[in-house]
Design an enzyme around this catalytic site. Structure first.
Site, PDB file in Angstrom:
ATOM      1  CG  ASP A  46      -2.111   1.018   1.196  1.00  0.00           C
ATOM      2  OD1 ASP A  46      -3.183   0.534   0.912  1.00  0.00           O
ATOM      3  OD2 ASP A  46      -1.839   2.212   1.200  1.00  0.00           O
TER       4      ASP A  46
ATOM      5  CG  ASN B 226     -12.015  -0.711   3.859  1.00  0.00           C
ATOM      6  OD1 ASN B 226     -12.272  -1.206   5.135  1.00  0.00           O
ATOM      7  ND2 ASN B 226     -10.797  -0.116   3.712  1.00  0.00           N
TER       8      ASN B 226
ATOM      9  CB  VAL C 299      -9.300   1.726  -5.229  1.00  0.00           C
ATOM     10  CG1 VAL C 299      -8.948   1.327  -6.454  1.00  0.00           C
ATOM     11  CG2 VAL C 299      -8.281   2.767  -4.733  1.00  0.00           C
TER      12      VAL C 299
ATOM     13  CG  HIS D  85      -8.665  -2.998  -2.707  1.00  0.00           C
ATOM     14  ND1 HIS D  85      -9.570  -2.334  -3.226  1.00  0.00           N
ATOM     15  CD2 HIS D  85      -8.682  -2.384  -1.467  1.00  0.00           C
ATOM     16  CE1 HIS D  85     -10.035  -1.306  -2.646  1.00  0.00           C
ATOM     17  NE2 HIS D  85      -9.258  -1.234  -1.540  1.00  0.00           N
TER      18      HIS D  85
ATOM     19  CG  HIS E 128      -6.997  -3.199   2.848  1.00  0.00           C
ATOM     20  ND1 HIS E 128      -5.815  -1.779   2.968  1.00  0.00           N
ATOM     21  CD2 HIS E 128      -7.914  -2.989   2.324  1.00  0.00           C
ATOM     22  CE1 HIS E 128      -6.751  -0.991   2.148  1.00  0.00           C
ATOM     23  NE2 HIS E 128      -8.110  -1.536   1.846  1.00  0.00           N
TER      24      HIS E 128
HETATM   25  P1  AMP Z   1      -9.703   1.357   0.126  1.00  0.00           P
HETATM   26  O1  AMP Z   1      -9.775   2.513   1.052  1.00  0.00           O
HETATM   27  O2  AMP Z   1     -10.095   0.013   0.942  1.00  0.00           O
HETATM   28  O3  AMP Z   1     -10.388   1.226  -1.346  1.00  0.00           O
HETATM   29  O4  AMP Z   1      -8.151   0.916  -0.130  1.00  0.00           O
HETATM   30  C1  AMP Z   1      -7.403   1.674  -1.096  1.00  0.00           C
HETATM   31  C2  AMP Z   1      -5.979   1.431  -0.636  1.00  0.00           C
HETATM   32  O5  AMP Z   1      -5.172   1.748  -1.857  1.00  0.00           O
HETATM   33  C3  AMP Z   1      -5.711   2.686   0.117  1.00  0.00           C
HETATM   34  O6  AMP Z   1      -5.116   1.989   1.386  1.00  0.00           O
HETATM   35  C4  AMP Z   1      -4.411   3.617  -0.710  1.00  0.00           C
HETATM   36  O7  AMP Z   1      -3.481   3.846   0.362  1.00  0.00           O
HETATM   37  C5  AMP Z   1      -4.171   2.378  -1.537  1.00  0.00           C
HETATM   38  N1  AMP Z   1      -3.374   2.935  -2.766  1.00  0.00           N
HETATM   39  C6  AMP Z   1      -4.129   3.866  -3.616  1.00  0.00           C
HETATM   40  N2  AMP Z   1      -3.365   4.262  -4.638  1.00  0.00           N
HETATM   41  C7  AMP Z   1      -2.155   3.275  -4.722  1.00  0.00           C
HETATM   42  C8  AMP Z   1      -1.042   3.078  -5.455  1.00  0.00           C
HETATM   43  N3  AMP Z   1      -1.087   3.641  -6.587  1.00  0.00           N
HETATM   44  N4  AMP Z   1      -0.313   2.020  -4.864  1.00  0.00           N
HETATM   45  C9  AMP Z   1      -0.529   1.404  -3.827  1.00  0.00           C
HETATM   46  N5  AMP Z   1      -1.474   1.527  -2.919  1.00  0.00           N
HETATM   47  C10 AMP Z   1      -2.427   2.558  -3.224  1.00  0.00           C
END
Ligand code: AMP
Length: 114
Positions: free
Chosen positions: A30, A87, A96, A100, A102
């Site tokens: 992340d 999430n 996003v 995914h 975590h």
């Molecule tokens: P969520 O809030 O569950 O949708 O998690 C999205 C995650 O993607 C967050 O923890 C961000 O920090 C992570 N994230 C966003 N852009 C990137 C990236 N380019 N590379 C790695 N992690 C990312």
């Protein structure tokens, strides 16, 4: 529909710190880690979120969880403990829209979550 940042990582248009890959799953660190180890596992096939995966594609859930177990062992988090989080949607904190999982560990994680 424009690609999400995770689809761009899958297509190698955006660089990520990739730690695991198999036929179904890509995993990378992340960019804003919330714990000493914070790794994201994404399906190679696009699904916007947990709630959007149709029954015929439920196999992706086992692929994601199996990949997370392998990486938890590789990083030795299996010895100290870890948390797996998805999430989903606005109240879930999703930012996003590409499914995914975590993997968080390396410190004690509080409960309940904020
Ligand atoms: P969520 O809030 O569950 O949708 O998690 C999205 C995650 O993607 C967050 O923890 C961000 O920090 C992570 N994230 C966003 N852009 C990137 C990236 N380019 N590379 C790695 N992690 C990312």
């Amino acid at each position: 529909m424009p690609k999400t940042i995770f689809e761009r990582i899958l297509d190698r248009e955006v660089v990520a710190d990739i730690v695991y890959e198999d036929n179904h799953v890509l995993a990378f660190r992340d960019i804003a880690p919330q714990a000493p180890v914070h790794i994201l596992f994404i399906p190679k096939q696009h699904h916007a979120r947990h709630a959007a995966v149709p029954p015929e594609h439920h196999g992706i859930f086992s692929h994601l969880f199996a990949a997370a177990q392998k990486v938890a062992r590789q990083t030795k988090l299996d010895q100290t403990g870890y948390r797996l989080v998805i999430n989903n949607g606005p109240d879930g904190g999703e930012t996003v829209p590409h499914l995914h999982l975590h993997l968080l560990g390396g410190r004690h994680l509080g409960w309940p979550p904020g």
